[in-house]
Design a protein around this motif. Sequence first.
Motif, mmCIF file in Angstrom:
data_model
loop_
_atom_site.group_PDB
_atom_site.id
_atom_site.type_symbol
_atom_site.label_atom_id
_atom_site.label_comp_id
_atom_site.label_asym_id
_atom_site.label_seq_id
_atom_site.Cartn_x
_atom_site.Cartn_y
_atom_site.Cartn_z
ATOM 1 N N ALA A 122 25.324 31.170 -34.134
ATOM 2 C CA ALA A 122 26.315 31.583 -33.135
ATOM 3 C C ALA A 122 25.647 31.554 -31.767
ATOM 4 N N VAL A 123 26.347 30.997 -30.798
ATOM 5 C CA VAL A 123 25.848 30.960 -29.424
ATOM 6 C C VAL A 123 26.619 32.028 -28.652
ATOM 7 N N ARG A 124 25.914 33.037 -28.164
ATOM 8 C CA ARG A 124 26.585 34.178 -27.539
ATOM 9 C C ARG A 124 26.149 34.340 -26.095
ATOM 10 N N LEU A 125 27.090 34.802 -25.273
ATOM 11 C CA LEU A 125 26.853 35.033 -23.854
ATOM 12 C C LEU A 125 26.824 36.522 -23.568
ATOM 13 N N GLY A 126 25.638 37.055 -23.268
ATOM 14 C CA GLY A 126 25.504 38.454 -22.874
ATOM 15 C C GLY A 126 26.043 39.420 -23.912
ATOM 16 N N ARG A 128 17.818 34.955 -30.385
ATOM 17 C CA ARG A 128 16.789 34.252 -29.622
ATOM 18 C C ARG A 128 17.373 33.872 -28.266
ATOM 19 N N THR A 129 16.965 34.541 -27.205
ATOM 20 C CA THR A 129 17.466 34.250 -25.868
ATOM 21 C C THR A 129 16.806 32.982 -25.339
ATOM 22 N N ILE A 130 17.615 32.037 -24.841
ATOM 23 C CA ILE A 130 17.066 30.738 -24.453
ATOM 24 C C ILE A 130 17.274 30.411 -22.981
ATOM 25 N N ALA A 131 18.241 31.058 -22.315
ATOM 26 C CA ALA A 131 18.497 30.723 -20.915
ATOM 27 C C ALA A 131 19.296 31.841 -20.264
ATOM 28 N N ALA A 176 38.382 41.034 -20.024
ATOM 29 C CA ALA A 176 38.884 42.207 -20.745
ATOM 30 C C ALA A 176 37.819 42.735 -21.698
ATOM 31 N N TRP A 177 37.897 44.008 -22.006
ATOM 32 C CA TRP A 177 37.052 44.666 -23.011
ATOM 33 C C TRP A 177 35.594 44.811 -22.586
ATOM 34 N N LEU A 178 35.307 44.739 -21.298
ATOM 35 C CA LEU A 178 33.927 44.953 -20.860
ATOM 36 C C LEU A 178 33.508 46.385 -21.140
ATOM 37 N N ALA A 179 32.266 46.543 -21.602
ATOM 38 C CA ALA A 179 31.775 47.886 -21.927
ATOM 39 C C ALA A 179 31.733 48.787 -20.692
ATOM 40 N N ASP A 180 31.454 48.203 -19.516
ATOM 41 C CA ASP A 180 31.370 48.990 -18.286
ATOM 42 C C ASP A 180 32.710 49.163 -17.588
ATOM 43 N N GLY A 181 33.759 48.590 -18.148
ATOM 44 C CA GLY A 181 35.077 48.734 -17.558
ATOM 45 C C GLY A 181 35.135 48.165 -16.152
ATOM 46 N N ASP A 182 35.640 48.955 -15.209
ATOM 47 C CA ASP A 182 35.806 48.493 -13.831
ATOM 48 C C ASP A 182 34.552 48.683 -12.982
ATOM 49 N N PRO A 205 22.121 38.607 -14.340
ATOM 50 C CA PRO A 205 22.257 37.262 -14.913
ATOM 51 C C PRO A 205 22.839 37.301 -16.325
ATOM 52 N N GLN A 206 23.662 36.328 -16.609
ATOM 53 C CA GLN A 206 24.251 36.216 -17.944
ATOM 54 C C GLN A 206 23.291 35.450 -18.848
ATOM 55 N N GLN A 207 22.907 36.061 -19.942
ATOM 56 C CA GLN A 207 21.975 35.420 -20.859
ATOM 57 C C GLN A 207 22.727 34.736 -21.994
ATOM 58 N N VAL A 208 22.186 33.640 -22.466
ATOM 59 C CA VAL A 208 22.729 32.965 -23.636
ATOM 60 C C VAL A 208 21.713 33.093 -24.765
ATOM 61 N N ALA A 209 22.199 33.514 -25.921
ATOM 62 C CA ALA A 209 21.321 33.742 -27.077
ATOM 63 C C ALA A 209 21.830 32.967 -28.276
ATOM 64 N N LEU A 210 20.907 32.528 -29.096
ATOM 65 C CA LEU A 210 21.228 31.908 -30.380
ATOM 66 C C LEU A 210 21.085 32.980 -31.454
ATOM 67 N N VAL A 211 22.149 33.211 -32.202
ATOM 68 C CA VAL A 211 22.184 34.308 -33.165
ATOM 69 C C VAL A 211 22.352 33.743 -34.567
ATOM 70 N N THR A 212 21.534 34.232 -35.472
ATOM 71 C CA THR A 212 21.598 33.797 -36.865
ATOM 72 C C THR A 212 21.658 35.022 -37.775
ATOM 73 N N PRO A 213 22.153 34.861 -38.997
ATOM 74 C CA PRO A 213 22.165 35.994 -39.932
ATOM 75 C C PRO A 213 20.756 36.517 -40.174
ATOM 76 N N SER A 214 20.655 37.791 -40.451
ATOM 77 C CA SER A 214 19.355 38.429 -40.645
ATOM 78 C C SER A 214 18.815 38.109 -42.025
#
Length: 303
Positions: A142-146, A156-159, A193-199, A264-273
Amino acid sequence: MDTLRLMHLFTRALDLGSLSAVAREAGTTQPTVSKAINALEAHLGVRLLERSTTGLLATAEGLRFHERARRLLDEYDDALADVRGHARQATGLLRVNAPVALGQFHLNALAQEFLALHPDIGIELILNDRFVDLVGDGVDVAVRLGGPLPPDAVARTIAASPRWLVAAPSYLAAHARVKRPDDLARHEFIRFAWLADGDELALQRGAEMMKVTTRGRYRVNNALAIRDSLLAGAGIGLCPQWLVHELVQAGQLARVLPAWSGTPQQVALVTPSRRYQPARARLFMDFLAARIGALPGWTSTAA
């Protein structure tokens, strides 16, 4: 009973979608493949596949077993290659999940480039803006943003990409000038929508940090929709550079408070544990780690 062979025929049946396709691949007949899968179902005591005139449909038990069986077969093949003293060529289907905008802007083209380099690998790219159940949905990478990551996954954060305040020139011309971060509270602010920090918005200028409470009547859970709304002059937004840099260069969007930026918005590669990952997943992650950080709007953070 050759259980590994039966598992292989079953996983390929689900991958290819028909028993006749598996038979052609294995150099045997369709009835032979059907009998093999029937034998596997009898051995397990559960029904794995539902047959119909339109193709094959896995049962819930079949989907779960397919995921485990596919990984077991991959690990077995890698173990054989290792004990024989050579690396096994990466093969098979790679299931990848990623956010819609990132997929459209980057991953679709990168997937085609990867496929050209590895002709024995297939990719199933699923684009959505929710975090999927990696194991339950059979996702390899899974490629996830922040944002927070699940505790049962390996990331694994890559950029990373700087985040800019931007708005359409038409919006800025029609509203009060933004001279400092506090002024944002008097403007329409479009956010995810749904940001943890809200406004609440965190901004930084060098070592200086500031938090501002924004307001806005529109929130949306899709980065492309936010981008389109900003282009239409609906308000101000905080966007990663990779999403808007060409619009800023073209003058379609303008930076607001350019001395200030968001985290900065980080992009991470996520794999099952789990300890084992198939060779195709490892290859794809290394490929993305080398390529994404070099794209416009990104800075590599890969080791």
